[in-house]
Design an enzyme around this catalytic site. Sequence first.
Site, PDB file in Angstrom:
ATOM      1  N   ARG A  84      24.706  62.192  30.234  1.00  0.00           N
ATOM      2  CA  ARG A  84      23.721  62.415  29.179  1.00  0.00           C
ATOM      3  C   ARG A  84      23.540  61.116  28.406  1.00  0.00           C
ATOM      4  O   ARG A  84      24.504  60.577  27.853  1.00  0.00           O
ATOM      5  CB  ARG A  84      24.212  63.528  28.246  1.00  0.00           C
ATOM      6  CG  ARG A  84      23.322  63.714  27.046  1.00  0.00           C
ATOM      7  CD  ARG A  84      23.770  64.846  26.115  1.00  0.00           C
ATOM      8  NE  ARG A  84      22.887  64.838  24.957  1.00  0.00           N
ATOM      9  CZ  ARG A  84      23.280  64.771  23.692  1.00  0.00           C
ATOM     10  NH1 ARG A  84      24.564  64.765  23.395  1.00  0.00           N
ATOM     11  NH2 ARG A  84      22.404  64.730  22.721  1.00  0.00           N
ATOM     12  N   HIS A  97      17.694  60.445  19.739  1.00  0.00           N
ATOM     13  CA  HIS A  97      19.059  60.408  19.200  1.00  0.00           C
ATOM     14  C   HIS A  97      19.064  59.395  18.042  1.00  0.00           C
ATOM     15  O   HIS A  97      19.778  58.400  18.064  1.00  0.00           O
ATOM     16  CB  HIS A  97      20.054  60.038  20.297  1.00  0.00           C
ATOM     17  CG  HIS A  97      21.467  60.468  20.023  1.00  0.00           C
ATOM     18  ND1 HIS A  97      22.209  61.241  20.884  1.00  0.00           N
ATOM     19  CD2 HIS A  97      22.283  60.225  18.972  1.00  0.00           C
ATOM     20  CE1 HIS A  97      23.422  61.437  20.384  1.00  0.00           C
ATOM     21  NE2 HIS A  97      23.497  60.832  19.212  1.00  0.00           N
ATOM     22  N   GLU A 115      20.811  66.938  17.266  1.00  0.00           N
ATOM     23  CA  GLU A 115      21.367  67.233  15.943  1.00  0.00           C
ATOM     24  C   GLU A 115      20.381  67.070  14.788  1.00  0.00           C
ATOM     25  O   GLU A 115      20.512  66.160  13.961  1.00  0.00           O
ATOM     26  CB  GLU A 115      22.609  66.367  15.693  1.00  0.00           C
ATOM     27  CG  GLU A 115      23.698  66.561  16.734  1.00  0.00           C
ATOM     28  CD  GLU A 115      25.007  65.877  16.364  1.00  0.00           C
ATOM     29  OE1 GLU A 115      25.022  65.093  15.396  1.00  0.00           O
ATOM     30  OE2 GLU A 115      26.018  66.139  17.033  1.00  0.00           O
ATOM     31  N   ASN A 127      26.614  70.623  20.127  1.00  0.00           N
ATOM     32  CA  ASN A 127      27.617  69.591  19.879  1.00  0.00           C
ATOM     33  C   ASN A 127      28.621  70.169  18.896  1.00  0.00           C
ATOM     34  O   ASN A 127      28.238  70.656  17.826  1.00  0.00           O
ATOM     35  CB  ASN A 127      26.984  68.336  19.259  1.00  0.00           C
ATOM     36  CG  ASN A 127      26.057  67.618  20.227  1.00  0.00           C
ATOM     37  OD1 ASN A 127      25.963  67.975  21.396  1.00  0.00           O
ATOM     38  ND2 ASN A 127      25.364  66.605  19.730  1.00  0.00           N
ATOM     39  N   TYR A 187      32.579  69.661  17.041  1.00  0.00           N
ATOM     40  CA  TYR A 187      33.708  68.755  16.819  1.00  0.00           C
ATOM     41  C   TYR A 187      34.882  69.342  16.050  1.00  0.00           C
ATOM     42  O   TYR A 187      36.022  68.976  16.294  1.00  0.00           O
ATOM     43  CB  TYR A 187      33.234  67.477  16.113  1.00  0.00           C
ATOM     44  CG  TYR A 187      32.465  66.549  17.046  1.00  0.00           C
ATOM     45  CD1 TYR A 187      33.142  65.643  17.848  1.00  0.00           C
ATOM     46  CD2 TYR A 187      31.091  66.620  17.152  1.00  0.00           C
ATOM     47  CE1 TYR A 187      32.467  64.808  18.733  1.00  0.00           C
ATOM     48  CE2 TYR A 187      30.387  65.791  18.031  1.00  0.00           C
ATOM     49  CZ  TYR A 187      31.093  64.886  18.819  1.00  0.00           C
ATOM     50  OH  TYR A 187      30.417  64.078  19.692  1.00  0.00           O
ATOM     51  N   GLU A 230      28.148  67.785  23.575  1.00  0.00           N
ATOM     52  CA  GLU A 230      29.127  66.833  23.024  1.00  0.00           C
ATOM     53  C   GLU A 230      30.359  67.576  22.534  1.00  0.00           C
ATOM     54  O   GLU A 230      30.247  68.598  21.851  1.00  0.00           O
ATOM     55  CB  GLU A 230      28.570  66.059  21.810  1.00  0.00           C
ATOM     56  CG  GLU A 230      27.609  64.962  22.140  1.00  0.00           C
ATOM     57  CD  GLU A 230      27.083  64.245  20.888  1.00  0.00           C
ATOM     58  OE1 GLU A 230      27.831  64.135  19.883  1.00  0.00           O
ATOM     59  OE2 GLU A 230      25.927  63.809  20.930  1.00  0.00           O
TER      60      GLU A 230
HETATM   61  C1  GAL Z   1      27.560  63.268  16.920  1.00  0.00           C
HETATM   62  C2  GAL Z   1      26.526  62.290  17.411  1.00  0.00           C
HETATM   63  C3  GAL Z   1      27.055  61.191  18.254  1.00  0.00           C
HETATM   64  C4  GAL Z   1      28.427  60.711  17.863  1.00  0.00           C
HETATM   65  C5  GAL Z   1      29.357  61.844  17.502  1.00  0.00           C
HETATM   66  C6  GAL Z   1      30.685  61.444  16.922  1.00  0.00           C
HETATM   67  O1  GAL Z   1      27.139  63.831  15.732  1.00  0.00           O
HETATM   68  O2  GAL Z   1      25.529  62.967  18.149  1.00  0.00           O
HETATM   69  O3  GAL Z   1      26.078  60.177  18.274  1.00  0.00           O
HETATM   70  O4  GAL Z   1      28.371  59.708  16.943  1.00  0.00           O
HETATM   71  O5  GAL Z   1      28.760  62.705  16.589  1.00  0.00           O
HETATM   72  O6  GAL Z   1      30.633  61.255  15.560  1.00  0.00           O
END
Ligand code: GAL
Length: 460
Positions: free
Chosen positions: A76, A120, A166, A295, A297, A368
């Site tokens: 990607r 992006h 995002e 995405n 995290y 992500e």
């Molecule tokens: C996401 C973003 C990425 C990368 C990642 C880690 O929000 O799409 O570009 O930076 O976070 O912070």
Amino acid sequence: MEKKFPKDFIWGGATSSYQIEGAWNEEGKGPSIWDVFTMIPGKVNHFENGNIACDHYHRIEEDVALMKKIGLRAYRFSISWPRILPAGRGQVNQKGIDFYNKLINELVANDITPWVTLYHWDLPAALEFEINGWLGEEISDAFAEYADVCFAAFGDRVKNWITINESWVVAILGYGLGVFAPGKKSMDYPYQAGHNLLKAHAKAVATYRQKYQSTQHGRIGITNNCDWREPLTESPADKAAAERALEFFLAWFADPIYKGDYPPCMKERLGSRLPSFTAAEKNMIKGSSDFFGLNHYTTMYAADATHNREKGSVYGNGGLSEDQDVNLSVSPDWKMTSMQWAIVPWGCKKLLMWIDARYDHPEIIITENGCAFNESLVEGKVDDHERIQFFQGYLAAIQEAIRGGADVKGYFIWSLMDNFEWALGYDKRFGITYIDQDLTRIPKASAWWYASVIEQNEVI
Ligand code: GAL
């Protein structure tokens, strides 16, 4: 217990143009808002920028060979809008088209499926100056024009399109808190920017469906980001706060696409500060994603703050907190990455189940997931066992979600290589590949671990 993922599961790695390409002013590329933003002292850690970044622009063969070595089946990446249309609209830069053609051809020749993001965050600076960027009424047509150029040029080989990466980050960090380009600060701009992002996405999708999908046979969707919000206590107020936080985060962008309008709780709380869609716009937006790009995290606890509002830390509270009345916190027991993001795999599973239930069982692609740690090169190697543990935990949680009924079809690691981490510069290493001072690529231990997972299609 069954440890394998579905046979056709998509295993990939992800990057974005501004974070890796460099060549910021080469071969006809116009400036983006990130090129300009990084020139302002104080905006980026150590005054760093993406002028050279990972120099990917000059290293296509090397980087695709690296992907092949790691065993990636899918890659990607994003297209830089000002590399294709230097002024945002009008004149096309053929050299920009040539660059992405070369990349796509190299991927296809190596059996790596391209997943292409159209936006992006590197908006052509011309559009920020001329039409007020994502706040401007004309931006959605400009985006559709750009998308059209990309579908025509690359759609014969690209079958997986992501319109916007995002929207929450673009709206909140770019137009609310001003910590990302274009650096605007306002309580109201984010809702206006978000509105235009959704319209731009839908117009690009309409263009694809009307002009290309029947002949190119590809798919198109949007990627949104969301952390999990766990109620701090069992109280109904905290449970409602956690739900509200998820709605202000993800449902803000997913409800219009899956249900046809913004979540009721946002409409009630924001009143006229939240723009409204016409009937025709609702129609255009509803159903405009062929898959649910996610995405993810981290996770935080959410508590009701109606009578106890923490002022000030708008970012810390996951958006414009005054609008949500939610206080966020983390458990001292949770392990943190170097972003200070808590590692909570069960939050990932809960989020996937929440999406599955709220949006009626969509096909989910995790576009992500990943973590940053401050690792270093020791005798030519990087031992990033913490990252391996992170992936083990999250992949196991995703398997549980699949067993629980969620239709998760793919997983892209953020990131293929260490890169420019926006306002934080180069200190944060998210890659499964280490980038040395002289830009040599050195796969970390996690890269070989991921390769074996892909090979065996199992997690533990
Ligand atoms: C996401 C973003 C990425 C990368 C990642 C880690 O929000 O799409 O570009 O930076 O976070 O912070």
